[in-house]
Write an enzyme that holds these catalytic residues in place. Sequence first.
Site: not given
Ligand code: NOJ
Length: 770
Positions: A291
Amino acid sequence: MVTMPLKWGSRLALLCVLLVMAAASAAAQDALFSSAAKQKAESLLKQMTLDEKIGQLNQASGIVLQGLADEKPDNLIVQGRVGSVLWLNDVHEINRLQHLAVEKSRLHIPILFGFDVIHGYRTVFPVPLAMASSWDPSVEERAQHLAAEDARAAGIEWTFTPMVDIARDARWGRIVEGAGEDPYLGAAMARAQVLGFQGEHMGPESVLACVKHFAGYGAADGGRDYDSSYVPEELMRNVYLVPFHAAEQAGAGSFMSAYMDLNDVPASGNHWLLTDVLRKDWGFQGLVLSDAFAVQNLQTHGYAKDPEDAAYKAITAGLNMDMASETYTHNLAKLVKEGRVSETYIDQMVLPVLEAKYDLGLFDHPYVDESKVNTVLDRPEGLALERKLAGRSMVLLRNEDHTLPLSKGLKKVAVIGPLADSTQDIEGGWTVEGLFGPSGKSHPVTVYAGIKKMLGSDAEVTLVSGPVPSRLYPGLLDQLKGVKMSPPPTPEETADWITKVKAAAANADVVVAVMGETADMNGEAASRATLNMPGIQEQMLEAVAAAGKPVVLVLENGRPLDIRWASEHVPAILEAWYPGTEGGDAVADVLFGDVDPGGKLPVSWPRVAGEEPLYYNHNLTHEPEDQPGFTSRYWDMNSKPLYPFGYGLSYTTFQFANLRLSKASMAAGDTNEVSVDVTNTGSVAGDAVAQVYIHQRYGSASRPVRQLEGFKRVSLQPGEKKTLTFPLGSHELHFWDPQTKKWVVEASEFDVWAGGDSKASLHAGFAVTQ
Ligand code: NOJ
């Protein structure tokens, strides 16, 4: 619970069938990537320098924003040090960067562009929790397939979808992004989404799916986003991992590691998750992406000593690609040179990235045809599909005295509430074009607009919105979007709004209140300690209910809310969730009876936040349920859900009857067939969702009081009867035994229930022998 005589004797036959699931699933799995892609990737890898290989493991931010990235990735791209770029939805910019990669970098390796295409692109579908409420995976597959076509046309080849985290706690803001609390329903929705985005096989039309957040993220302590999760292995295997495994088996090409600590080891550096379970047990051949900033944050967690240690712990845990933090870019080469990580291991990490790029057709067609983008994104069939799906996702929670459907001959309707005419909220959060601010490219239909359109110019439809509820803290994206939070209304302002809604109600034949939460009140970093309707919404509702006119409450929200008052005083309640671009039209379709509400709750609906976590598939306690005495309950509140999992009314009625099993007793490994008749006993056509629940009475572990193991949504004309069948085989009966640490189907007795929700009372039973 309903008990049955112990027909088959009480001997605890604990001989069990060990299902060597992991080995079987790994061995039987089709290759994820084509052999052509594999060969090409291997030969390309031979030409790559170490820095170029590490470059493929770097996903760079495409936008320059404080906290995300200080500069554009142009130079790194030219040096071959960027494998993927995220957060770009400007097709011109996507092509510009792709030209740099393909024309200016030494090996001309195209970039893989990724973005969160969660519930549609320009046509925004209902939020995932709503789509799960349809209990119709085919609907979700169609929506995600359309989203995939849109995304590819707009230059996005990788989506960070599906989010398959089980959420048993409505305080957790990200419950809106998933399919709710149930592993079986969650697995069905996960599978459907992977197929929607990728198709049966990865190809030049596919969008690479990314299953997230691996894993246990929904179990955050206290429902606070990012907090630690403590989930024992048996709960991981039997509940939290089930939808992930289903997505993997459906061919998902990538996984995203979660942010939080799982049992004290951050998921992005968790070898058990990323290697032992995902690769060794399941045989996953794709790539794992962190993430955003999660590799760097292994240090913030207090798990890694410094960025180098963070890179070491993430890569050796099995994490292929670093999202946005550049920790791999700055540290992996050193780790290889020092011999702490072998180049052969780096090669293994790089191969799936290249293979995905070959199968997605990026080497053959790296650029997007900018002239065609809007034609695809504005396709009318997208909007038609969205309206249909939104209608299928709505859940009728209450309908006293047939308040709904409303007559199309109504002449005076008051539409009240801060969400009634909010184009900002009807689509929900986390939309591609609205992520960093209103794009002005989609034209969402609000409930107010939908009702006006439905009733035509003869009717007087009055709007009283009321103040927008404010949050205590700004939302994650509020600053980027330039959203300013208004302070709560003063007592005078409140009194003024109450006078206005009372007057509107007094002048109307029917009041439709559109209330709930603003879209930014759920999603990432948007947990809540209470589940009340924020602001003065409930006061407004009480004021209109006192006017004595029929009131319909339409909820727009991303989680169950505390609606105890409404559930007793408002005759009709329709849960619309965030229904998407055509949401207002779809709500009108249901309110005025053009569409029968057939959605069912994918979560147990609590009375108050204090009941959370709340889920139907809990274990039995040492005292049977519903007995006086030392039962598990609160003394100050009914501890049961307000509405059970699987619940939802319709404009018609259904009867479930004639539950039968093909075998009264069967050997472990065999399959029993459950049949049940469903009849539409009302006077209009409607959809029933037949649900099958099971319970294992005894064995080597306590098993849930009920667990969903089959469901089907069927349309029935008045008087029509359908017989539905469901298999109960090893896949439905097995569980991860906490004692032997194996998947087992045990000799035991099983209860079976079938009906319209998790309280179904139609019962049968059978035995499993060795
Ligand atoms: C953080 C989020 O937790 C995740 O779900 C997302 O895909 C990413 N950022 C990228 O935007």
